[in-house]
Enzyme design. Structure first.
Site, short mmCIF file in Angstrom:
data_model
loop_
_atom_site.label_atom_id
_atom_site.label_comp_id
_atom_site.label_asym_id
_atom_site.label_seq_id
_atom_site.Cartn_x
_atom_site.Cartn_y
_atom_site.Cartn_z
N GLU A 164 17.48 12.52 -12.77
CA GLU A 164 18.65 12.46 -13.65
C GLU A 164 18.12 12.50 -15.08
O GLU A 164 17.68 11.48 -15.61
CB GLU A 164 19.45 11.16 -13.38
CG GLU A 164 19.99 11.05 -11.97
CD GLU A 164 21.25 11.90 -11.75
OE1 GLU A 164 21.88 12.31 -12.73
OE2 GLU A 164 21.58 12.16 -10.57
N CYS B 122 23.36 9.75 -22.14
CA CYS B 122 22.81 11.05 -21.69
C CYS B 122 23.85 12.16 -21.75
O CYS B 122 23.50 13.31 -21.96
CB CYS B 122 22.25 10.92 -20.29
SG CYS B 122 23.45 10.26 -19.13
P1 NAD Z 1 11.89 7.61 -20.68
O1 NAD Z 1 11.62 8.88 -19.97
O2 NAD Z 1 11.08 7.30 -21.90
O3 NAD Z 1 11.69 6.36 -19.71
C1 NAD Z 1 12.30 6.27 -18.45
C2 NAD Z 1 11.41 5.49 -17.51
O4 NAD Z 1 10.17 6.17 -17.34
C3 NAD Z 1 11.08 4.08 -17.99
O5 NAD Z 1 11.24 3.19 -16.91
C4 NAD Z 1 9.63 4.19 -18.43
O6 NAD Z 1 8.92 2.98 -18.22
C5 NAD Z 1 9.08 5.29 -17.56
N1 NAD Z 1 8.01 6.05 -18.23
C6 NAD Z 1 7.95 6.40 -19.54
N2 NAD Z 1 6.84 7.12 -19.79
C7 NAD Z 1 6.18 7.24 -18.61
C8 NAD Z 1 4.96 7.86 -18.21
N3 NAD Z 1 4.20 8.51 -19.09
N4 NAD Z 1 4.59 7.77 -16.92
C9 NAD Z 1 5.36 7.12 -16.02
N5 NAD Z 1 6.52 6.50 -16.35
C10 NAD Z 1 6.92 6.55 -17.61
O7 NAD Z 1 13.45 7.65 -21.01
P2 NAD Z 1 14.31 6.71 -21.96
O8 NAD Z 1 13.90 6.97 -23.37
O9 NAD Z 1 14.32 5.32 -21.47
O10 NAD Z 1 15.77 7.31 -21.70
C11 NAD Z 1 16.30 8.35 -22.45
C12 NAD Z 1 16.34 9.64 -21.69
O11 NAD Z 1 16.96 9.47 -20.42
C13 NAD Z 1 17.17 10.69 -22.39
O12 NAD Z 1 16.55 11.94 -22.27
C14 NAD Z 1 18.48 10.68 -21.61
O13 NAD Z 1 19.22 11.86 -21.70
C15 NAD Z 1 17.99 10.41 -20.23
N6 NAD Z 1 19.05 9.84 -19.42
C16 NAD Z 1 19.57 10.56 -18.40
C17 NAD Z 1 20.61 10.03 -17.65
C18 NAD Z 1 21.22 10.79 -16.51
O14 NAD Z 1 21.94 10.17 -15.75
N7 NAD Z 1 20.98 12.08 -16.37
C19 NAD Z 1 21.08 8.75 -17.92
C20 NAD Z 1 20.50 8.04 -18.96
C21 NAD Z 1 19.48 8.58 -19.70
#
Ligand code: NAD
Length: 464
Positions: free
Chosen positions: A218, A252
């Site tokens: 997602e 998102c």
């Molecule tokens: P993010 O990708 O920074 O983090 C998400 C998760 O991934 C966290 O739990 C984090 O600990 C983990 N993570 C981060 N870097 C990592 C790595 N290098 N290796 C492994 N795990 C890692 O996202 P965010 O900033 O928390 O959220 C924002 C993003 O999420 C935006 O792009 C938004 O559009 C998207 N989003 C999508 C939906 C959907 O339903 N499609 C919903 C909410 C947010």
């Protein structure tokens, strides 16, 4: 108390193998067990509502109404709906049996996948942990939850309270950031459900490929919002101001940018500015209804997007409180920095187009977005937009609200994600559809067995 969620990375293999062993006991399979967990989640949302609303306020200054409607209330209603319909969804599905397999019967069984990993982002830290969990439990799985490290208060509240409301042997939680997620991704799960950025989505999918683990991703992206000249400007302005600045734009499916018909740009922006003022007053920094940016890094990133174009309203920032005013920028072009990445904050760039067809071309030159919005009173135009563009979901004369409720599956396409959930779609995502044929032993025509003869082939060709 953290329910044992603050564990060392070297303890993760044991946690996962213990959970797999537990899954094999079969305790998660009966309908009654699943329903009990779902009722537990619903009760948790009601009984500890204020704990979660406080935590969300501490993490991102989330207004209580927004916290209730998009987090605690959302999860409670998802759990209630799922518990209500689960027996029906779990029923074996009888299907026709082809003539070659007669006499016999065919059915599809939904079986749990096993032990699943759910990784969440910061923006709706409660909903995006527990709503996937509802699907995982409904389908009879055991689960590990890994919430965002950027929302420590909400994560701690889930870690403290969830184990008291659901079977703590079946649902484990790991707190932490990249090292903990990396350690989890080394383990072999039966499914990974990831919500977050597209960049990390790639990391998750690469790790999953090592074990051939299926993934639901997602993700995000730039969701366009097309505004035709033939539109109810008042309604469009109000709905867009709400959808964009809810949770300070950290949604998102928030409209990322507007493609406004040039003939109504001035009138529309005038209304939009008026709506922002109606919602948040003369000084939005004093409004209790506007959330804050999650951390300093994102605040600095968003502040860096304010240099180009002409500010119509807003533009003020305060790094100390991580405040960014609801901001509208006009005179934006595709090559500007603000159009290069998902904004994910309360800044709305406005581009003009000469009509819906130009907007369609503009959208199709970019990646497939998570959501696409079109505001028009001309249904031929909105149908044209829907038919000629691809997006995870879409709404006509509305934004964001299409993701609320269990009826419509929610998910992305292309770079905005793969797979979908909500309502029955969540149950299906976390289930394996096992096709089963049961044959009678009464009839045994020799047709398919060697020695093959011309006569047998002739008959077989007639039947098939
Ligand atoms: P993010 O990708 O920074 O983090 C998400 C998760 O991934 C966290 O739990 C984090 O600990 C983990 N993570 C981060 N870097 C990592 C790595 N290098 N290796 C492994 N795990 C890692 O996202 P965010 O900033 O928390 O959220 C924002 C993003 O999420 C935006 O792009 C938004 O559009 C998207 N989003 C999508 C939906 C959907 O339903 N499609 C919903 C909410 C947010």
């Amino acid at each position: 108390m953290d329910g044992g969620a603050n564990i060392d990375t070297n303890e993760i293999p044991e946690l996962v193998s213990g959970l797999k062993k537990f899954f094999r006991t079969g305790r998660t399979r009966p309908l009654e067990w699943r329903r009990r967990q779902l009722r537990g989640i619903e009760a948790l949302m009601h009984e500890k509502e204020s704990v979660f609303l406080d935590a969300l306020a501490a993490d991102v200054g989330k207004p209580r109404f927004e916290g209730w409607i998009s987090e605690t209330g959302f999860v409670a209603s998802d759990a209630r709906h799922t518990a209500k319909h689960l027996a029906k969804w779990m029923k074996p599905e009888k299907v026709m049996t082809g003539v070659t397999n007669l006499p016999g019967s065919s059915r599809i069984l939904r079986e749990p996948l096993g032990t699943v990993l759910i990784i969440g982002p910061f923006n709706y830290p409660l909903q995006l942990m527990l709503s996937p969990l509802i699907g995982a439990i409904a389908a009879g799985n055991a689960a590990v939850l890994k919430p965002s490290e950027m929302t420590p208060h909400t994560s701690a509240a889930i870690a403290e309270w969830l184990p008291r409301y659901v079977d703590a042997d079946a649902v484990k939680m790991v707190l932490g950031g990249i090292p903990e997620t990396t350690a989890l991704l080394r383990e072999r799960f039966d499914h990974i459900f990831y919500t977050g950025s597209t960049a990390v989505g790639r990391i998750v999918m690469r790790a999953a490929a090592e074990h051939l683990t299926p993934v639901t991703l997602e993700l995000g992206g730039k969701s366009p919002c097309i505004i035709d000249r033939d539109v109810d400007i008042e309604v469009a302005a109000r709905r867009i101001a709400w959808g964009k600045f809810f949770n300070a734009g950290q949604t998102c499916v928030a409209p990322d940018y507007l493609l406004v018909h040039e003939a109504i740009e001035d009138a529309f922006l005038h209304r939009l500015t008026a709506k922002i003022q109606d919602f948040y007053g003369d000084d939005p920094e004093k409004s209790p209804d506007l959330a804050r940016i999650v951390n300093d890094r994102h605040h600095a990133r968003l502040s860096g997007l304010l240099g180009e174009g002409e500010i119509v309203c807003g533009g003020e920032t305060n790094p100390e409180t991580r405040y960014i005013a609801p901001t509208v920028i006009r005179g934006v072009t595709r090559d500007m920095k603000i159009m290069q990445e998902e904004i994910f904050g309360p800044i709305l760039p406005v581009l003009t187009v000469r009509g819906v067809d130009e907007a369609i071309d503009f959208v199709n030159e970019g990646e497939k977005p998570l959501a696409l919005y079109v505001y028009t009173n001309d249904s031929a135009k909105s149908e044209r937009v829907l038919a000629q563009t691809s997006s995870g979901g879409a709404a006509v004369n509305e934004c964001v609200a299409h993701m609320v409720g269990p009826e419509l599956p929610f998910g992305g396409v292309g770079q905005s994600g793969m797979g979908a959930y909500h309502g029955r779609a969540s149950f299906e995502t976390f289930s394996h559809q096992k096709s089963v044929l049961v044959k009678s032993t009464k009839l045994e025509p020799p047709l398919r067995y060697p020695p093959y003869t011309d006569g047998k082939e002739k008959i077989a060709r007639k039947i098939l």
